[in-house]
Structure formats: structure tokens, C-alpha cells
Design an enzyme around this catalytic site. Structure first.
Site, PDB file in Angstrom:
ATOM      1  N   HIS A  17       3.549   2.860 -30.162  1.00  0.00           N
ATOM      2  CA  HIS A  17       3.446   1.407 -30.000  1.00  0.00           C
ATOM      3  C   HIS A  17       3.928   0.689 -31.264  1.00  0.00           C
ATOM      4  O   HIS A  17       4.556  -0.364 -31.186  1.00  0.00           O
ATOM      5  CB  HIS A  17       1.989   1.006 -29.712  1.00  0.00           C
ATOM      6  CG  HIS A  17       1.465   1.562 -28.423  1.00  0.00           C
ATOM      7  ND1 HIS A  17       1.125   0.779 -27.345  1.00  0.00           N
ATOM      8  CD2 HIS A  17       1.225   2.839 -28.029  1.00  0.00           C
ATOM      9  CE1 HIS A  17       0.690   1.539 -26.359  1.00  0.00           C
ATOM     10  NE2 HIS A  17       0.733   2.796 -26.752  1.00  0.00           N
ATOM     11  N   ASP A 115       0.649  -6.319 -28.442  1.00  0.00           N
ATOM     12  CA  ASP A 115       0.788  -5.194 -27.526  1.00  0.00           C
ATOM     13  C   ASP A 115       0.069  -5.528 -26.215  1.00  0.00           C
ATOM     14  O   ASP A 115      -1.025  -6.106 -26.232  1.00  0.00           O
ATOM     15  CB  ASP A 115       0.181  -3.941 -28.145  1.00  0.00           C
ATOM     16  CG  ASP A 115       0.551  -2.693 -27.372  1.00  0.00           C
ATOM     17  OD1 ASP A 115       1.374  -1.908 -27.868  1.00  0.00           O
ATOM     18  OD2 ASP A 115       0.027  -2.500 -26.242  1.00  0.00           O
ATOM     19  N   THR A 137       4.782  -1.529 -24.151  1.00  0.00           N
ATOM     20  CA  THR A 137       5.717  -0.545 -24.701  1.00  0.00           C
ATOM     21  C   THR A 137       6.072   0.608 -23.746  1.00  0.00           C
ATOM     22  O   THR A 137       7.020   1.322 -24.026  1.00  0.00           O
ATOM     23  CB  THR A 137       5.193   0.025 -26.041  1.00  0.00           C
ATOM     24  OG1 THR A 137       3.915   0.618 -25.813  1.00  0.00           O
ATOM     25  CG2 THR A 137       5.074  -1.059 -27.096  1.00  0.00           C
ATOM     26  N   TRP A 363       7.596   7.190 -23.493  1.00  0.00           N
ATOM     27  CA  TRP A 363       8.694   6.259 -23.204  1.00  0.00           C
ATOM     28  C   TRP A 363       9.667   6.127 -24.371  1.00  0.00           C
ATOM     29  O   TRP A 363      10.882   6.046 -24.174  1.00  0.00           O
ATOM     30  CB  TRP A 363       8.179   4.879 -22.772  1.00  0.00           C
ATOM     31  CG  TRP A 363       9.325   3.996 -22.377  1.00  0.00           C
ATOM     32  CD1 TRP A 363       9.693   2.816 -22.928  1.00  0.00           C
ATOM     33  CD2 TRP A 363      10.299   4.273 -21.354  1.00  0.00           C
ATOM     34  NE1 TRP A 363      10.823   2.324 -22.305  1.00  0.00           N
ATOM     35  CE2 TRP A 363      11.223   3.205 -21.343  1.00  0.00           C
ATOM     36  CE3 TRP A 363      10.495   5.332 -20.447  1.00  0.00           C
ATOM     37  CZ2 TRP A 363      12.307   3.142 -20.459  1.00  0.00           C
ATOM     38  CZ3 TRP A 363      11.584   5.283 -19.572  1.00  0.00           C
ATOM     39  CH2 TRP A 363      12.467   4.193 -19.586  1.00  0.00           C
ATOM     40  N   ASN A 364       9.142   6.117 -25.609  1.00  0.00           N
ATOM     41  CA  ASN A 364      10.070   6.014 -26.744  1.00  0.00           C
ATOM     42  C   ASN A 364      11.008   7.215 -26.771  1.00  0.00           C
ATOM     43  O   ASN A 364      12.211   7.064 -26.945  1.00  0.00           O
ATOM     44  CB  ASN A 364       9.309   5.918 -28.064  1.00  0.00           C
ATOM     45  CG  ASN A 364       8.564   4.608 -28.171  1.00  0.00           C
ATOM     46  OD1 ASN A 364       9.162   3.559 -28.385  1.00  0.00           O
ATOM     47  ND2 ASN A 364       7.259   4.661 -27.984  1.00  0.00           N
ATOM     48  N   GLN A 385       3.426   9.106 -18.523  1.00  0.00           N
ATOM     49  CA  GLN A 385       4.481  10.090 -18.792  1.00  0.00           C
ATOM     50  C   GLN A 385       4.862  10.885 -17.537  1.00  0.00           C
ATOM     51  O   GLN A 385       6.019  11.255 -17.347  1.00  0.00           O
ATOM     52  CB  GLN A 385       4.029  11.035 -19.914  1.00  0.00           C
ATOM     53  CG  GLN A 385       3.893  10.312 -21.247  1.00  0.00           C
ATOM     54  CD  GLN A 385       3.052  11.048 -22.262  1.00  0.00           C
ATOM     55  OE1 GLN A 385       2.628  12.189 -22.044  1.00  0.00           O
ATOM     56  NE2 GLN A 385       2.798  10.414 -23.398  1.00  0.00           N
TER      57      GLN A 385
HETATM   58  N1  UDP Z   1       8.609  10.886 -33.385  1.00  0.00           N
HETATM   59  C1  UDP Z   1       9.307  11.162 -34.530  1.00  0.00           C
HETATM   60  N2  UDP Z   1       9.252  12.427 -35.009  1.00  0.00           N
HETATM   61  C2  UDP Z   1       8.534  13.405 -34.438  1.00  0.00           C
HETATM   62  C3  UDP Z   1       7.813  13.119 -33.262  1.00  0.00           C
HETATM   63  C4  UDP Z   1       7.882  11.853 -32.750  1.00  0.00           C
HETATM   64  O1  UDP Z   1       9.993  10.290 -35.087  1.00  0.00           O
HETATM   65  O2  UDP Z   1       8.539  14.529 -34.953  1.00  0.00           O
HETATM   66  C5  UDP Z   1       8.673   9.519 -32.845  1.00  0.00           C
HETATM   67  C6  UDP Z   1       9.600   9.434 -31.657  1.00  0.00           C
HETATM   68  O3  UDP Z   1      10.920   9.247 -32.104  1.00  0.00           O
HETATM   69  C7  UDP Z   1       9.047   8.260 -30.881  1.00  0.00           C
HETATM   70  C8  UDP Z   1       7.550   8.291 -31.221  1.00  0.00           C
HETATM   71  O4  UDP Z   1       7.407   9.118 -32.364  1.00  0.00           O
HETATM   72  O5  UDP Z   1       9.630   7.060 -31.323  1.00  0.00           O
HETATM   73  C9  UDP Z   1       6.701   8.856 -30.107  1.00  0.00           C
HETATM   74  O6  UDP Z   1       6.601   7.935 -29.087  1.00  0.00           O
HETATM   75  P1  UDP Z   1       6.589   8.360 -27.571  1.00  0.00           P
HETATM   76  O7  UDP Z   1       6.444   7.107 -26.775  1.00  0.00           O
HETATM   77  O8  UDP Z   1       7.761   9.192 -27.244  1.00  0.00           O
HETATM   78  O9  UDP Z   1       5.319   9.285 -27.423  1.00  0.00           O
HETATM   79  P2  UDP Z   1       3.785   9.212 -27.927  1.00  0.00           P
HETATM   80  O10 UDP Z   1       3.750   9.747 -29.288  1.00  0.00           O
HETATM   81  O11 UDP Z   1       3.363   7.774 -27.839  1.00  0.00           O
HETATM   82  O12 UDP Z   1       3.071  10.087 -26.954  1.00  0.00           O
END
Ligand code: UDP
Length: 465
Positions: A17, A115, A137, A363-364, A385
Site C-alpha cells: 500500500h 488508502d 491499491t 496487485w503490485n 490475490q
Molecule cells: N517487493 C520488492 N522486493 C521484494 C519483494 C517485494 O520490492 O523482494 C515489492 C514489490 O515490488 C511490490 C511490493 O513489494 O511492489 C509487494 O506488493 P504486492 O501487492 O505485490 O504484495 P503484498 O506484499 O502486498 O502481498
């Protein structure tokens, strides 16, 4: 003289987020907005430790407390985190706003971007008589499913009657009652729906319905990707697709600007030494936790695929005290397996050596894979997810859906199909087309660009009236 604009940005305190909120902040800053970025103390401390909290002349950080004890496992107990924020956040935000209003050098607030899961912030925006922008997000389909909670309840799909419904075949039942969405299965509905006594069941419903009180809602997606869902949403709400926000950020801003863990750049050097398109990037985001058995199944599946891989193993990824891979496995993959505890993900995905992404379908991560043109194997963990997995595999056809139970044989087979099969090639072509569409969407005249323009005009007008 033109009044200086000032946006207060309030992300939910979790990596997935904070990052897109920071990306949006950078876009607003480039537009001449003064930015106050409000983290919880915990997140801010993590950002400072990972070297990614950079304030500037027109960019300041402020903090509020999540009011949980320091040792609380907040990232893995989002029910308690969310509840504490609902109970304590409004007063904290009010106090902060009043403190900032008293500072002589700060421009008055123009808007609050909060958010979607911190919808209580709308009250402060309303009190200040400025627009409140609710930033959801997740994907548009993810947001839509939370919005559809009352309908799913009314139709008797959720909550589950009892625990036996998790295993009696009910989770495979098809749901096709949501306009604009293809049929999906009960198991694609965010797992917060299982038990009505769980705090998150009510929480996601309350937050979803609160979107109807926001002045506008924004989503980190683009019309060419989620057009049918966006159309349905727009019939009900003032909602804009303004993504992928990271594309703007790449113009001069480092991807690591909102990391809460320090990335290990050594993996980029290792990638430099690999063949183009030969490496599978394996990463399950910032929250996913798996059993030691699941970890081991992934490991041996990757080994058997004979493919090179870069695997992010966070220290807290498994239920065990610390993630442990079998020694024989580590020996066997020497040279073709590389491990880090946190990767510079966007740089990794954009690296020419990376040809596939084994992901948890956050989602990111999904939108980053699209922007990099890297097809996926999806093993979702929680929330929306599972629905993202269905869209990736069945609607956009840019990835493969793994079964819920990890088996080394399936991991091996999917990696092979993705990395060297015709199917993988077709997915790669499709995801590259979507990547190009995402670039067009963010460029001047593109759909997301135009939507952002509309949002800016709306904010201006509401400040004038
Ligand atoms: N991320 C990163 N390096 C890592 C693992 C995750 O930069 O080793 C970043 C990834 O690029 C993304 C975020 O962490 O931007 C994770 O967001 P996502 O929505 O994919 O999943 P969440 O962590 O919320 O389950």
C-alpha cells in the site's frame, strides 16, 4: 498569486500500500503539489532503516501511531492492525492536521489522498472542506469484489455455513452474478469471507461501502486491462483508473523509494551473467507465509525444472523459526539458483535475463510484471490475490494458475511450460502487448493520463467552490 497546493497522503501501513501511494505522491509532487506523507511510526522506522525515506524541500514525512506494542506482529495480523487503526486513527489524524495547520510555512491543505482501507480519513477531509480521494491499491476486480460483499451475502454465498464448506467441494462453486465480471469460483472470493465473526469480514465490507462517501476513488490500473470492470464501477461511483503509477515513477525516481526492507542489489550482478530470458524470478511479496513443507516443495520443483532462478526468501516467509531450505537442495542448485532476502523487484523484472515470474499475485507484483512484460505462474496467498490469479490465467491469459496445494511435480512442469513451451511464448507475446498498452495509457493523451487530468481538475474545482 496562485495558491500552493498541498496533498496529505495517508497509506495503509503495509508494503503493498505504501509503495503505490509513494508513486502517486511523486506524480503529485511533479505537478507542483507540496506533499505530506503520513506513515505509521512502524512503517516510517522501517523505511528509514532501509534507506528509502527521503524528505525534500516540498516533501515531508509525518507519522501517526498504530497504537500497537512494538513487538506486535502487525504485518501478519492485519485484523488487529486494521481494528486499531479504525479505533485510534481518526483522532491521530485530526491531531496531526491541527498541528500542521499551525505551522506558518506550510501551504493549506488542498486534498487528502487516503488508502481505501483507511476510509475514516474522509471525515477529516470533509471537516476541512477539501476533497477526500480514496485510493484502493488492489486491482479494479479486487476492489469490485469488496464492493459486492452485500450482494454476495444477500445471495447466500458468504459467509460459509461452517468449516466443512472449505473441503466439501463448495469452494469450486461458480459465481456469475456480478455484472462485468466473468464467472469465478467461491475460492476466488477473498478469504476474509469465510467467517462472519472474523474482524476482516465486516472490515472489508465497511471499507468497501465507505467508497460511496469518498469525493473520488482512484485505482492503480488502466482501462485497456480492466475496462469491463471499470465501466461497471463508473456507473456507481466517481472512480478513475490512473495506473500503472510505477511507469511515471521510472522517470527519474528510483524504484526503491518506498521499500520497507533493504534490497540486495547483488542479484542484479548475478542476473547480468545469465542468458537472456533464462531466469525465473520467484517472490511471494511482503506478507505471504507458507509452511516449511510448501517451501520444500517449491525448492525441489525448481531444482527439477533445471531452470535458473532468483528466489526471494524473506526471513519470515515460513511458519518455522526461520526459513530453512534443505542443504542437499542448496548444493544441487549452486550456480543456477540465487537467493536474497529482499530484491529490487522492478529492476529484477525489467532485467533481460528474467523470463518468468513465480508470484503470489499481489496487485503490485502483477502490475509490475505487466509493465516489464514477464509472464507469471500464480500461487496466491490471501485477500484478492486468488481473483487476480483467475484474471491473469483466464481473462488476460498472461500466466498460469497453480493449484492451492503446492506439489513439486506441478512446480517443475509449470516452470518448464512457461520458460520453454509454446504456451509460455504466447503468454509472453500477450503480456508484452499489455505492457505496450500500459505505456500508452500513462503517456500524454492516454486513458490513465487523461483520468489523472480529470482528477486534478476536480480537485481544483472543489477547492474553488
Ligand atoms: N517487493 C520488492 N522486493 C521484494 C519483494 C517485494 O520490492 O523482494 C515489492 C514489490 O515490488 C511490490 C511490493 O513489494 O511492489 C509487494 O506488493 P504486492 O501487492 O505485490 O504484495 P503484498 O506484499 O502486498 O502481498
Amino acid at each position: 498569486m496562485v495558491k500552493r497546493r498541498h496533498a496529505l497522503m495517508l497509506p495503509y501501513p503495509a508494503q503493498g500500500h505504501v509503495k503505490p501511494m509513494m508513486q502517486l505522491s511523486k506524480i503529485l509532487a511533479a505537478r507542483g503539489y507540496y506533499i505530506t506523507f503520513v506513515n505509521t511510526d512502524y512503517i516510517h522506522d522501517r523505511m528509514v532503516k532501509s534507506g528509502s525515506a527521503h524528505s525534500g524541500v516540498d516533501f515531508r514525512f509525518e507519522t501517526i501511531s498504530d497504537e500497537l506494542p512494538p513487538e506486535h506482529g502487525r504485518t501478519h495480523q492485519i485484523d488487529e492492525l486494521s481494528e486499531s487503526l479504525v479505533d485510534n486513527g481518526p483522532a491521530q489524524l485530526e491531531n496531526l492536521v491541527e498541528k500542521l495547520k499551525a505551522l506558518p510555512d506550510l501551504p493549506p491543505f488542498t486534498c487528502i489522498v487516503y488508502d481505501g482501507c483507511m476510509s475514516w480519513a474522509q471525515k477529516t477531509a470533509t471537516r476541512l472542506d477539501i476533497p477526500g480521494v480514496s485510493f484502493w491499491t488492489p486491482s479494479a476486480c479486487g476492489f469490485y469484489i469488496y464492493l459486492s460483499w452485500p450482494l454476495l451475502k444477500e445471495m447466500g454465498y458468504i459467509p460459509l455455513k461452517d468449516k466443512s464448506y472449505l473441503t466439501n467441494g463448495y469452494m469450486e462453486e461458480e459465481i456469475s452474478c456480478i455484472p462485468g465480471m466473468p464467472p469465478f469460483r467461491m475460492k476466488d472470493v477473498p478469504n476474509f469471507c469465510h467467517d462472519a465473526t472474523n474482524y476482516m469480514f465486516k472490515f472489508v465490507e465497511t471499507q468497501g461501502q465507505a467508497a460511496f462517501s469518498a469525493d473520488s476513488i482512484i485505482l492503480n490500473t488502466f482501462d485497456e486491462l480492466e475496462g469491463p470492470v471499470m465501466k461497471e464501477l463508473q456507473e456507481r461511483l466517481p472512480v478513475y483508473s490512473i495506473g500503472p503509477l510505477l511507469l511515471e515513477q521510472k522517470n527519474g525516481f528510483s524504484d526503491s523509494s518506498a521499500n520497507i526492507w533493504a534490497a540486495e542489489p547483488s542479484c542484479l550482478q548475478w542476473l547480468d551473467e545469465q542468458e537472456p530470458g533464462s531466469v525465473v524470478y520467484v517472490c511471494f511479496g511482503s506478507i505471504t507465509v507458507m509452511s516449511d513443507e510448501e517451501l520444500v516443495e517449491f525448492a525441489w520443483g525448481l531444482e527439477a525444472s533445471k531452470q535458473s532462478f532468483l528466489w526471494v526468501i524473506r526471513p519470515d516467509i515460513s511458519h518455522g523459526a526461520s526459513a530453512k531450505l534443505p542443504v542437499e537442495f542448496v548444493e544441487k542448485v549452486k550456480g543456477r539458483g540465487f537467493f536474497v532476502s529482499w530484491a529490487p523487484q522492478m529492476e529484477v523484472l525489467s532485467h533481460p535475463s528474467v523470463g518468468g515470474f513465480l508470484t503470489h499475485s499481489g496487485w503490485n507484483s502483477t502490475i509490475e510484471a505487466i509493465c516489464a512484460g514477464v509472464p507469471m505462474i500464480c500461487w496466491p496467498f490471501f485477500a484478492e490475490q486468488q481473483l487476480n490469479r483467475t484474471y491473469v490465467s483466464q481473462v488476460w491469459k498472461i500466466g498460469m494458475a497453480m493449484k492451492d496445494v503446492v506439489e513439486r511435480g506441478e512446480v517443475e512442469e509449470m516452470v518448464k511450460r512457461l520458460m520453454s513451451g509454446k504456451e509460455g511464448e504466447e503468454m509472453r507475446t500477450r503480456i508484452c502487448e499489455l505492457r505496450d498498452a500500459s505505456i500508452r495509457a500513462m503517456k500524454e493523451g492516454g486513458s490513465s493520463y487523461n483520468n489523472l487530468e480529470k482528477l486534478f481538475v476536480e480537485i481544483e474545482e472543489e477547492n474553488r467552490s
